[in-house]
Design a protein around this motif. Structure first.
Motif, PDB file in Angstrom:
ATOM      1  N   GLU A 315      -1.582 -14.107  -5.045  1.00 19.41           N
ATOM      2  CA  GLU A 315      -1.140 -14.118  -3.651  1.00 19.41           C
ATOM      3  C   GLU A 315      -1.334 -15.481  -2.989  1.00 19.41           C
ATOM      4  OE1 GLU A 315      -2.615 -10.897  -1.395  1.00 19.41           O
ATOM      5  OE2 GLU A 315      -1.702  -9.369  -2.691  1.00 19.41           O
ATOM      6  N   ARG A 316      -2.270 -16.269  -3.476  1.00 23.52           N
ATOM      7  CA  ARG A 316      -2.412 -17.610  -2.916  1.00 23.52           C
ATOM      8  C   ARG A 316      -1.161 -18.446  -3.148  1.00 23.52           C
ATOM      9  NH1 ARG A 316      -8.066 -16.938  -3.794  1.00 23.52           N
ATOM     10  NH2 ARG A 316      -7.924 -17.458  -6.011  1.00 23.52           N
ATOM     11  N   GLY A 317      -0.428 -18.123  -4.210  1.00 21.15           N
ATOM     12  CA  GLY A 317       0.809 -18.839  -4.480  1.00 21.15           C
ATOM     13  C   GLY A 317       2.048 -18.138  -3.979  1.00 21.15           C
ATOM     14  N   ALA A 318       1.889 -17.079  -3.227  1.00 19.93           N
ATOM     15  CA  ALA A 318       3.038 -16.306  -2.739  1.00 19.93           C
ATOM     16  C   ALA A 318       2.802 -15.936  -1.283  1.00 19.93           C
ATOM     17  CB  ALA A 318       3.238 -15.059  -3.596  1.00 19.93           C
ATOM     18  N   ALA A 319       3.210 -16.817  -0.384  1.00 16.22           N
ATOM     19  CA  ALA A 319       2.953 -16.630   1.048  1.00 16.22           C
ATOM     20  C   ALA A 319       3.485 -15.310   1.599  1.00 16.22           C
ATOM     21  CB  ALA A 319       3.531 -17.807   1.832  1.00 16.22           C
ATOM     22  N   PRO A 320       4.686 -14.854   1.215  1.00 15.84           N
ATOM     23  CA  PRO A 320       5.171 -13.586   1.780  1.00 15.84           C
ATOM     24  C   PRO A 320       4.236 -12.405   1.506  1.00 15.84           C
ATOM     25  CG  PRO A 320       6.968 -14.771   0.725  1.00 15.84           C
ATOM     26  CD  PRO A 320       5.707 -15.492   0.356  1.00 15.84           C
ATOM     27  N   LEU A 321       3.519 -12.433   0.371  1.00 20.72           N
ATOM     28  CA  LEU A 321       2.614 -11.324   0.059  1.00 20.72           C
ATOM     29  C   LEU A 321       1.381 -11.335   0.943  1.00 20.72           C
ATOM     30  CD1 LEU A 321       2.717 -11.298  -3.856  1.00 20.72           C
ATOM     31  CD2 LEU A 321       3.979  -9.841  -2.257  1.00 20.72           C
ATOM     32  N   ARG A 322       1.101 -12.488   1.558  1.00 22.99           N
ATOM     33  CA  ARG A 322      -0.089 -12.593   2.401  1.00 22.99           C
ATOM     34  C   ARG A 322       0.193 -12.225   3.855  1.00 22.99           C
ATOM     35  NH1 ARG A 322      -0.266 -17.760  -0.082  1.00 22.99           N
ATOM     36  NH2 ARG A 322      -0.035 -18.788   1.949  1.00 22.99           N
ATOM     37  N   ARG A 323       1.452 -12.026   4.172  1.00 21.27           N
ATOM     38  CA  ARG A 323       1.809 -11.777   5.568  1.00 21.27           C
ATOM     39  C   ARG A 323       1.186 -10.463   6.049  1.00 21.27           C
ATOM     40  NH1 ARG A 323       5.768  -9.351   8.795  1.00 21.27           N
ATOM     41  NH2 ARG A 323       6.375 -10.615  10.589  1.00 21.27           N
ATOM     42  N   ARG A 324       0.580 -10.511   7.211  1.00 21.80           N
ATOM     43  CA  ARG A 324       0.049  -9.278   7.787  1.00 21.80           C
ATOM     44  C   ARG A 324       1.198  -8.344   8.146  1.00 21.80           C
ATOM     45  NH1 ARG A 324      -4.421 -11.332  12.111  1.00 21.80           N
ATOM     46  NH2 ARG A 324      -2.489 -12.018  13.116  1.00 21.80           N
ATOM     47  N   HIS A 325       0.967  -7.055   8.013  1.00 19.80           N
ATOM     48  CA  HIS A 325       2.038  -6.097   8.288  1.00 19.80           C
ATOM     49  C   HIS A 325       1.432  -4.739   8.636  1.00 19.80           C
ATOM     50  CE1 HIS A 325       1.106  -5.824   3.931  1.00 19.80           C
ATOM     51  NE2 HIS A 325       1.278  -4.525   4.118  1.00 19.80           N
ATOM     52  N   ALA A 326       2.254  -3.895   9.186  1.00 18.21           N
ATOM     53  CA  ALA A 326       1.822  -2.540   9.533  1.00 18.21           C
ATOM     54  C   ALA A 326       1.657  -1.709   8.265  1.00 18.21           C
ATOM     55  CB  ALA A 326       2.857  -1.875  10.450  1.00 18.21           C
ATOM     56  N   ALA A 328       2.688   1.138   7.780  1.00 16.15           N
ATOM     57  CA  ALA A 328       3.937   1.841   7.504  1.00 16.15           C
ATOM     58  C   ALA A 328       4.873   1.041   6.603  1.00 16.15           C
ATOM     59  CB  ALA A 328       4.649   2.179   8.813  1.00 16.15           C
ATOM     60  N   GLU A 329       4.627  -0.264   6.484  1.00 17.60           N
ATOM     61  CA  GLU A 329       5.439  -1.115   5.612  1.00 17.60           C
ATOM     62  C   GLU A 329       4.849  -1.245   4.209  1.00 17.60           C
ATOM     63  OE1 GLU A 329       7.259  -4.647   8.039  1.00 17.60           O
ATOM     64  OE2 GLU A 329       5.212  -4.311   8.787  1.00 17.60           O
ATOM     65  N   HIS A 330       3.889  -0.411   3.898  1.00 24.50           N
ATOM     66  CA  HIS A 330       3.175  -0.529   2.625  1.00 24.50           C
ATOM     67  C   HIS A 330       4.116  -0.517   1.423  1.00 24.50           C
ATOM     68  CE1 HIS A 330       0.020   0.132  -0.409  1.00 24.50           C
ATOM     69  NE2 HIS A 330       0.862   0.980  -0.932  1.00 24.50           N
ATOM     70  N   ALA A 331       5.075   0.380   1.404  1.00 27.79           N
ATOM     71  CA  ALA A 331       5.940   0.525   0.229  1.00 27.79           C
ATOM     72  C   ALA A 331       6.707  -0.753  -0.070  1.00 27.79           C
ATOM     73  CB  ALA A 331       6.907   1.693   0.420  1.00 27.79           C
ATOM     74  N   ALA A 332       7.218  -1.417   0.965  1.00 28.95           N
ATOM     75  CA  ALA A 332       7.979  -2.644   0.751  1.00 28.95           C
ATOM     76  C   ALA A 332       7.100  -3.751   0.199  1.00 28.95           C
ATOM     77  CB  ALA A 332       8.628  -3.087   2.066  1.00 28.95           C
ATOM     78  N   TYR A 333       5.892  -3.879   0.728  1.00 30.08           N
ATOM     79  CA  TYR A 333       4.994  -4.922   0.239  1.00 30.08           C
ATOM     80  C   TYR A 333       4.455  -4.584  -1.153  1.00 30.08           C
ATOM     81  CZ  TYR A 333       5.170  -7.659   4.467  1.00 30.08           C
ATOM     82  OH  TYR A 333       5.605  -8.469   5.486  1.00 30.08           O
ATOM     83  N   ALA A 334       4.260  -3.299  -1.434  1.00 28.05           N
ATOM     84  CA  ALA A 334       3.845  -2.892  -2.779  1.00 28.05           C
ATOM     85  C   ALA A 334       4.916  -3.245  -3.796  1.00 28.05           C
ATOM     86  CB  ALA A 334       3.557  -1.393  -2.807  1.00 28.05           C
ATOM     87  N   LEU A 397      -7.986  -1.012   3.548  1.00 26.43           N
ATOM     88  CA  LEU A 397      -8.542  -1.683   4.725  1.00 26.43           C
ATOM     89  C   LEU A 397      -7.796  -2.962   5.074  1.00 26.43           C
ATOM     90  CD1 LEU A 397     -12.388  -1.308   4.087  1.00 26.43           C
ATOM     91  CD2 LEU A 397     -11.062  -0.249   5.923  1.00 26.43           C
ATOM     92  N   ARG A 398      -7.128  -3.558   4.104  1.00 28.15           N
ATOM     93  CA  ARG A 398      -6.436  -4.822   4.359  1.00 28.15           C
ATOM     94  C   ARG A 398      -5.427  -4.693   5.501  1.00 28.15           C
ATOM     95  NH1 ARG A 398      -3.545  -8.650  -0.184  1.00 28.15           N
ATOM     96  NH2 ARG A 398      -2.765 -10.241   1.250  1.00 28.15           N
TER      97      ARG A 398
END
Length: 424
Positions: A315-326, A328-334, A397-398
């Motif tokens: 994730e340190r090399g992938a900024a979009p994965l570090r973006r804070r999100h709700a 409810a958006e878990h599935a998209a980030y997963a 918790l993230r």
């Protein structure tokens, strides 16, 4: 491929922990758009003894021959269920993707001082996974059939769950001492489209080595269909309800050379059913070993810290994965995280890979009773369970901006912005 010779379940008391819950102790209440109606247009028909449903029409629920208990067979279940789904199109959506997780624990307080707290955290882990991944959860705390206790207790509750949830295509039994350690992973249900029962196991250990530990019966997926009702009836017929229960213990002990106790248990019985020549069950059983559908905790617990480090490096090399999100958006980030695993060398599962284990199963640890397998120290079990729970909880918790202060700490700390690129 790992063998199970060192990870079987010669610890029968632990079966009481992960199969003792066998009734609908914490019932999931569905708000149906069309419950019962009487022939009267007036609400006064409700409770009057009339059996017509409030929406009109009759279903298998109006048939007194359809019972929830394992001792009475049900016939024509596929047709009954299909008819019910046609009458409830609002609950038929999702088709083969509808999953009901079933788990449970004993109704009495735990014998171990920390047992009740651990059971609460183990339950929370399942609640979290189900909330994030669109799975229903049914958790049970009472024995449905007194004669079928310990490891046999799960069969009556799974059967009752099928009848109570005709909208569910799959029922997913998960022992209470199993931890969902990858909150991103979803069951690859399309892989099982031609099968009705899925367990973690290895065909060569079942059919060649003929080992009773060639699969694990503590976590399984079973389709809601007539085949499964018949399968569970045949399985239960080798259990304590059978007048030949003692005989089956001798048969199983003589069949499996690595089985050292003369008792008919659910796991040995399941392997025996698959081994029989011309078995009507074998073709519909899928033995999963490509990922940790049920992973042995001693293979996993000590590696969780290294897995976390590798995911954070990715994730340190992938900024979009570090973006804070709700949340409810878990599935998209997963899904995005899953897509990045291969490039980071994390796609492989199992003892040689670094993908998060899907399920970590603490067989033999008995967190409720405290009566552990004699080969395990209390410290190894307790620390392993706490590590696995914190590992999973950090993923949850993230979304709330926190993580555990350490793998064995109950305290939490705020996450810095852009974690893990920045550290606290």
């Amino acid at each position: 491929m790992p063998t199970r010779s060192s990870r079987g379940r010669p610890w029968f008391a632990d079966a009481a922990l992960f199969t003792a819950g066998a009734a609908l102790g914490a019932v999931l209440l569905l708000t149906l758009a069309s419950p019962f109606s009487s022939s009267s247009s007036s609400p006064s028909g409700v409770g009057s003894g009339k059996v017509d449903r409030l929406g009109g029409g009759r279903t298998f629920y109006d048939d007194p021959e359809v019972v929830y208990t394992i001792d009475r067979p049900i016939v024509g279940w596929d047709e009954k269920r299909a008819e019910w789904l046609r009458a409830h199109p609002e609950l038929a959506g999702g088709g083969g993707e509808r999953v009901l997780m079933v788990s449970g624990s004993q109704p009495e307080p735990c014998g171990s001082p920390a047992g009740d707290s651990l059971l609460t955290r183990l339950l929370k882990n399942k609640v979290d996974y189900c909330r994030l991944n669109g799975v229903q959860l049914l958790y049970n705390t009472a024995l449905l059939r007194a004669s079928m206790d310990r490891y046999w207790a799960k069969i009556p509750v799974v059967r009752a769950a099928m009848i109570a949830h005709p909208e569910a295509e799959w029922v997913w039994w998960v022992d209470s001492d199993a931890v969902l350690t990858d909150m991103d992973f979803r069951l690859p249900l399309s892989r099982y489209r031609d099968h009705n029962f899925v367990a973690h196991g290895w065909p060569h250990l079942v059919y060649e080595s003929r080992s009773w530990t060639s699969l694990n019966a503590g976590v399984f997926l079973i389709r809601n269909c007539q085949w499964s009702l018949d399968f569970m009836a045949a399985w239960a017929a080798m259990g304590p309800d059978s007048p030949e229960y003692q005989h089956w213990g001798s048969v199983l002990t003589s069949t499996f050379k690595d089985k050292v106790f003369n008792e008919s248990d659910d796991q040995s019985a399941l392997v025996y059913m698959l081994l029989q020549s011309g078995s009507r069950w074998r073709d519909k059983v899928y033995l999963e070993s490509d990922y940790y559908f049920e992973g042995y905790w001693l293979e996993i617990a000590g590696r969780l810290g290294n897995i976390t480090e590798r995911y954070e490096a990715m994730e340190r090399g992938a900024a979009p994965l570090r973006r804070r999100h709700a949340e409810a958006e878990h599935a998209a980030y997963a899904a995005a995280r899953d897509g990045a695993l291969a490039a980071a060398g994390l796609a492989e599962s199992g003892v040689n890979g670094w993908r998060r284990p899907f399920v970590t199963h603490f067989t033999g640890c008995q967190p409720c009773s405290g009566h552990r397998n004699e080969h395990y120290s209390g410290k190894s079990c307790d620390e392993g369970i706490r590590r696995a729970l914190s590992f999973a909880d950090d993923q949850v918790l993230r979304a709330y901006g926190f993580r555990h202060a350490g793998p064995l700490s109950d305290a939490v700390r705020p996450l810095p912005f852009d974690h893990p690129a920045q550290t606290a």
